[in-house]
Motif scaffolding. Sequence first.
Motif, short mmCIF file in Angstrom:
data_model
loop_
_atom_site.label_atom_id
_atom_site.label_comp_id
_atom_site.label_asym_id
_atom_site.label_seq_id
_atom_site.Cartn_x
_atom_site.Cartn_y
_atom_site.Cartn_z
N ALA A 101 -10.45 2.71 2.99
CA ALA A 101 -10.61 3.27 4.33
C ALA A 101 -9.98 4.66 4.43
O ALA A 101 -10.41 5.49 5.23
N GLY A 102 -8.97 4.92 3.60
CA GLY A 102 -8.21 6.16 3.69
C GLY A 102 -9.03 7.44 3.69
O GLY A 102 -8.81 8.31 4.55
N PRO A 103 -9.98 7.62 2.77
CA PRO A 103 -10.75 8.87 2.77
C PRO A 103 -11.54 9.09 4.06
O PRO A 103 -11.80 10.23 4.45
N GLU B 265 -7.52 16.42 1.51
CA GLU B 265 -6.84 15.14 1.69
C GLU B 265 -7.80 13.99 1.39
O GLU B 265 -7.42 12.99 0.79
N ARG B 266 -9.04 14.13 1.82
CA ARG B 266 -10.06 13.10 1.54
C ARG B 266 -10.22 12.92 0.03
O ARG B 266 -10.25 11.80 -0.47
N ALA B 267 -10.28 14.02 -0.71
CA ALA B 267 -10.41 13.96 -2.16
C ALA B 267 -9.17 13.33 -2.79
O ALA B 267 -9.29 12.52 -3.72
N THR C 137 0.82 -1.21 0.00
CA THR C 137 0.00 0.00 0.00
C THR C 137 0.86 1.26 0.00
O THR C 137 0.53 2.24 -0.69
N SER C 138 1.97 1.24 0.71
CA SER C 138 2.85 2.41 0.76
C SER C 138 3.38 2.78 -0.62
O SER C 138 3.55 3.96 -0.94
N VAL C 139 3.62 1.80 -1.47
CA VAL C 139 4.11 2.05 -2.83
C VAL C 139 2.98 2.59 -3.70
O VAL C 139 3.20 3.49 -4.50
#
Length: 133
Positions: free
Chosen positions: A41-43, A51-53, A11-13
């Motif tokens: 889950a990130g948004p 940041e959500r967008a 996921t980091s990549v």
Amino acid sequence: MTEKTRGLLDTSVVIDHDVLEAALLPDESAISAITLAELAAGPHATRDERERARRQDRLQWAAATWDALPFDGEAARLYGQIFAATRIAGQSSRARVADLLIASTAAANSLPIYTRNPSDFAALARIVKVIAL
């Protein structure tokens, strides 16, 4: 002629994909369904609208770019070995469940894992090849 490189992107990549040097990435890449779950889950994990967008854009881009490898029966079997290796190394396995599930998916598909966080996978070197970026 050199053989094409293949790998599963952590996921980091995927998150940092646009700032990574392309030559460092495998010729053929895959992601796991677990990575899509983390990106989904990130948004919801931020209150900042910009940041959500940005996170929603990254999720949509990843979903359109790759057909995610499933966490299947073979990955579930290998998860036991990965969980044990983490415990033997004295690392917390419960706090890093997503990382361990991603590593299990990589191992089940005989793929090295490309990551920006190699220390998260250090205890798993005997089970899955880890390539640090």
